[in-house]
Design a protein around this motif. Sequence first.
Motif, PDB file in Angstrom:
ATOM      1  N   MET A   1      -5.221   6.461  -0.509  1.00 53.81           N
ATOM      2  CA  MET A   1      -5.269   6.839  -2.000  1.00 53.81           C
ATOM      3  C   MET A   1      -6.127   7.989  -2.432  1.00 53.81           C
ATOM      4  O   MET A   1      -6.096   8.984  -3.133  1.00 53.81           O
ATOM      5  N   GLU A   2      -7.570   7.910  -1.735  1.00 57.15           N
ATOM      6  CA  GLU A   2      -8.738   8.712  -1.890  1.00 57.15           C
ATOM      7  C   GLU A   2      -8.128  10.254  -1.616  1.00 57.15           C
ATOM      8  O   GLU A   2      -8.224  11.028  -2.493  1.00 57.15           O
ATOM      9  N   LYS A   3      -7.622  10.265  -0.544  1.00 56.85           N
ATOM     10  CA  LYS A   3      -7.254  11.549  -0.123  1.00 56.85           C
ATOM     11  C   LYS A   3      -5.898  11.995  -0.715  1.00 56.85           C
ATOM     12  O   LYS A   3      -6.016  13.343  -1.077  1.00 56.85           O
TER      13      LYS A   3
ATOM     14  N   ILE B   1       0.599   4.434 -10.790  1.00 53.87           N
ATOM     15  CA  ILE B   1       1.337   3.317  -9.622  1.00 53.87           C
ATOM     16  C   ILE B   1       2.238   2.394 -10.222  1.00 53.87           C
ATOM     17  O   ILE B   1       3.425   2.378  -9.733  1.00 53.87           O
TER      18      ILE B   1
ATOM     19  N   ARG C   1       8.152  18.994   2.384  1.00 52.57           N
ATOM     20  CA  ARG C   1       8.019  17.660   2.626  1.00 52.57           C
ATOM     21  C   ARG C   1       6.566  17.219   2.587  1.00 52.57           C
ATOM     22  O   ARG C   1       5.689  17.850   3.046  1.00 52.57           O
TER      23      ARG C   1
ATOM     24  N   LYS D   1       4.714   9.878  -9.198  1.00 50.21           N
ATOM     25  CA  LYS D   1       4.658  10.510 -10.885  1.00 50.21           C
ATOM     26  C   LYS D   1       3.541  11.722 -10.992  1.00 50.21           C
ATOM     27  O   LYS D   1       3.882  12.288 -11.910  1.00 50.21           O
ATOM     28  N   ARG D   2       2.791  11.999  -9.922  1.00 49.06           N
ATOM     29  CA  ARG D   2       1.956  13.188 -10.123  1.00 49.06           C
ATOM     30  C   ARG D   2       2.878  14.252  -9.810  1.00 49.06           C
ATOM     31  O   ARG D   2       2.675  15.168 -10.645  1.00 49.06           O
TER      32      ARG D   2
ATOM     33  N   GLU E   1       4.908  14.926 -12.863  1.00 50.86           N
ATOM     34  CA  GLU E   1       3.951  15.475 -14.039  1.00 50.86           C
ATOM     35  C   GLU E   1       3.537  16.809 -13.772  1.00 50.86           C
ATOM     36  O   GLU E   1       3.386  17.673 -14.888  1.00 50.86           O
TER      37      GLU E   1
ATOM     38  N   LYS F   1       3.972   1.407  -0.994  1.00 55.22           N
ATOM     39  CA  LYS F   1       4.646   1.603  -2.106  1.00 55.22           C
ATOM     40  C   LYS F   1       3.876   2.039  -3.300  1.00 55.22           C
ATOM     41  O   LYS F   1       4.043   3.229  -4.109  1.00 55.22           O
ATOM     42  N   ALA F   2       2.443   1.628  -3.422  1.00 60.50           N
ATOM     43  CA  ALA F   2       1.480   2.280  -4.440  1.00 60.50           C
ATOM     44  C   ALA F   2       1.706   3.788  -4.317  1.00 60.50           C
ATOM     45  O   ALA F   2       1.356   4.466  -5.144  1.00 60.50           O
TER      46      ALA F   2
ATOM     47  N   ASN G   1       4.358   5.402  -5.443  1.00 61.00           N
ATOM     48  CA  ASN G   1       4.818   5.638  -6.822  1.00 61.00           C
ATOM     49  C   ASN G   1       3.614   6.589  -7.328  1.00 61.00           C
ATOM     50  O   ASN G   1       3.986   7.588  -8.264  1.00 61.00           O
ATOM     51  N   TYR G   2       2.497   6.720  -6.939  1.00 60.67           N
ATOM     52  CA  TYR G   2       1.419   7.535  -7.271  1.00 60.67           C
ATOM     53  C   TYR G   2       1.847   8.935  -7.024  1.00 60.67           C
ATOM     54  O   TYR G   2       1.822   9.918  -8.084  1.00 60.67           O
TER      55      TYR G   2
ATOM     56  N   LYS H   1      -5.231  11.409  -3.958  1.00 59.72           N
ATOM     57  CA  LYS H   1      -5.545  11.983  -5.156  1.00 59.72           C
ATOM     58  C   LYS H   1      -6.183  13.329  -5.188  1.00 59.72           C
ATOM     59  O   LYS H   1      -5.808  14.163  -6.009  1.00 59.72           O
TER      60      LYS H   1
ATOM     61  N   ARG I   1      -4.696  11.678  14.348  1.00 60.61           N
ATOM     62  CA  ARG I   1      -3.450  12.273  14.402  1.00 60.61           C
ATOM     63  C   ARG I   1      -3.190  13.805  14.164  1.00 60.61           C
ATOM     64  O   ARG I   1      -4.333  14.353  13.894  1.00 60.61           O
TER      65      ARG I   1
ATOM     66  N   GLU J   1       0.724  -1.146  -0.161  1.00 62.49           N
ATOM     67  CA  GLU J   1      -0.004  -0.066   0.048  1.00 62.49           C
ATOM     68  C   GLU J   1       0.943   1.278   0.052  1.00 62.49           C
ATOM     69  O   GLU J   1       0.492   2.259  -0.740  1.00 62.49           O
TER      70      GLU J   1
ATOM     71  N   ALA K   1       1.328   9.387   4.215  1.00 68.02           N
ATOM     72  CA  ALA K   1       0.940   8.395   5.033  1.00 68.02           C
ATOM     73  C   ALA K   1      -0.782   8.733   5.061  1.00 68.02           C
ATOM     74  O   ALA K   1      -1.231   9.380   6.194  1.00 68.02           O
ATOM     75  N   ASN K   2      -1.589   8.708   3.853  1.00 67.48           N
ATOM     76  CA  ASN K   2      -2.883   8.702   3.957  1.00 67.48           C
ATOM     77  C   ASN K   2      -3.338   7.906   2.765  1.00 67.48           C
ATOM     78  O   ASN K   2      -2.850   7.346   1.770  1.00 67.48           O
TER      79      ASN K   2
END
Lengths: 384, 159
Positions: free
Chosen positions: A362-364, B23, A355, A296-297, A300, A288-289, A292-293, A366, B154, A286, A359-360
């Motif tokens: 994927m929805e957030k 991803i 920085r 990439k963003r 871009e 790692k995904a 990467n996301y 995005k 948090r 999770e 640690a959130n």
Amino acid sequence: MNEKLSYIKPSGIRRFFDIIERVKDVISLGVGEPDFQVDWVIREEAIYCIEKGYTNYTSNQGLIELREEISKNIKKNYNIYYDPETEIMITCGVSQALDIALRTILNYGDEIIIPEPCYVAYKPLAILAYANPVVIKTHEENNFKIDLDHLRKLITPRTKAIIINYPNNPTGKSYSKNELKELAEIAEEYDLYIISDEIYDKLTYNGKHIPVAKFIKDRVVYLNGFSKSFAMTGFRIGYVCCNEKILKNMLKIHQYSMLCAPTISQYAAIEALRNEEKILGRILPEYKARRNYVYKRLIEMGFKTILPDGAFYIFPKIENLNVDAEKFSEELLFKKHVAVVPGNAFGDDYIKYIRISYANNMEKLKIAMDKIEEYVKELSVLKI
Amino acid sequence: MENELLQILESNPNLNIKDISKILNRNEDEVREIIKELEKRNILKRRYIINWEKIGRDRVYALIKVKVSPERGRGYDKVAERIARFNEVRAVYLISGEYDLEVIVEGNNLKEIASFVSNKLATLEGVRSTVTHFILKKYKENGEIFFEEEKDYRLKISF
Ligand SMILES: Cc1ncc(COP(=O)(O)O)c(C=O)c1O
């Protein structure tokens, strides 16, 4: 009043952080702790301990069962052996381990080398230990790694130690086997200790983490804990591994200033290590995904960004925009309700970096990335 | 790559092709192709998990254990397939122990399920006996917990 405290300035960006708590509906990418809840097996164990009444002091050095579990874990993961009887101590987080390590190793006026950008506690703790922090800047061009020639130049007869942290907060970068070997050789050559904060070791996505202790175990004070890999931040639990002589002396400070790490947390930590593979197997893909996301963003969007090796931070440069990191962060917060940390929180020279913590979910992430993109576009329009 | 993709989809079912391509660092067509292939091979299936009870739609579920005489050559599979093909049946498992199959059945009310069991299930060739447990409340299904989600406590900023 202790004069040393006057050298520790409340950070200039403090004001910014006070504002954040007042802005509503913020997606915060400024958080230095995991979003995953502590795994239920760990919480269940803590509840069980309270029910059973395991609520007394433990030995100063920490529960032997936990020390044995840590010893086994390091052996299994890295094939390094630390004797649970004499070379491992349980602390209240890596924070406390750092504090006593510095107070143990350093004498009044000794120098300690601290690479920047770095975690905010290193310099203040060195000052409180009556030492002189000597900063070595690391640069994006060099993947935020220490330049060894530069390091040699900074070493004086008063230099006692160097602090390293990898995977790094805030850059996410790690060191390779060869880089660590070279660093170890310098430590040997100049008779230095290496205080190695490897709290993010288990959150590594590229290659394999290698403790620097692998090369010069005797000179390394190895720090690790449960806050990041097991999300146990509030449990306040960590550990230090080092040679018997240093450990004995650290124990003197620990036994009088802390007595022992929280008992319930120590039991919970045993359970964490026993379930390591299951727990990490769930969260690592999770993270790692997300890495990467987000990477990439950012690429871009035109940020100069280095792909992190581990931890959950990424440290993009905002060079082509006509703002510094403080202004960027403040406007992003007010206009788009997304919080990030300005790079200068981690070292004076990093005012052109921010920085981002991924640690959130994927929805957030995005939504936050969309908002950063909108803001960057607005900035670029303004520039023309 | 397939593994990585499946793992990501399992925990983030809402991701679109564009997100996934970022991803995995692959182009969108490639990702679309792989997903199609996984669906075709019956590896990837999509389904919503709905907590009907919460919006007041009362559905009744029963867990039924079935004793079966296995058939020469095909074991339990044939009768299991016949049971599985009923729309009322949500799940069928071959289990160890005293009974052979475990069947989860859905209906609008008790009567409907009772009649399904007595008319359809118990009368199937090979079914020797059944025992029916009505499900009174669901707490967790397919890994989804039906309790309030835990809050994020948090601080907004920490180092
Ligand atoms: C590099 C680094 N070291 C140490 C700590 C403190 O960790 P602990 O909770 O174990 O005191 C943190 C927390 O943010 C960190 O990022």
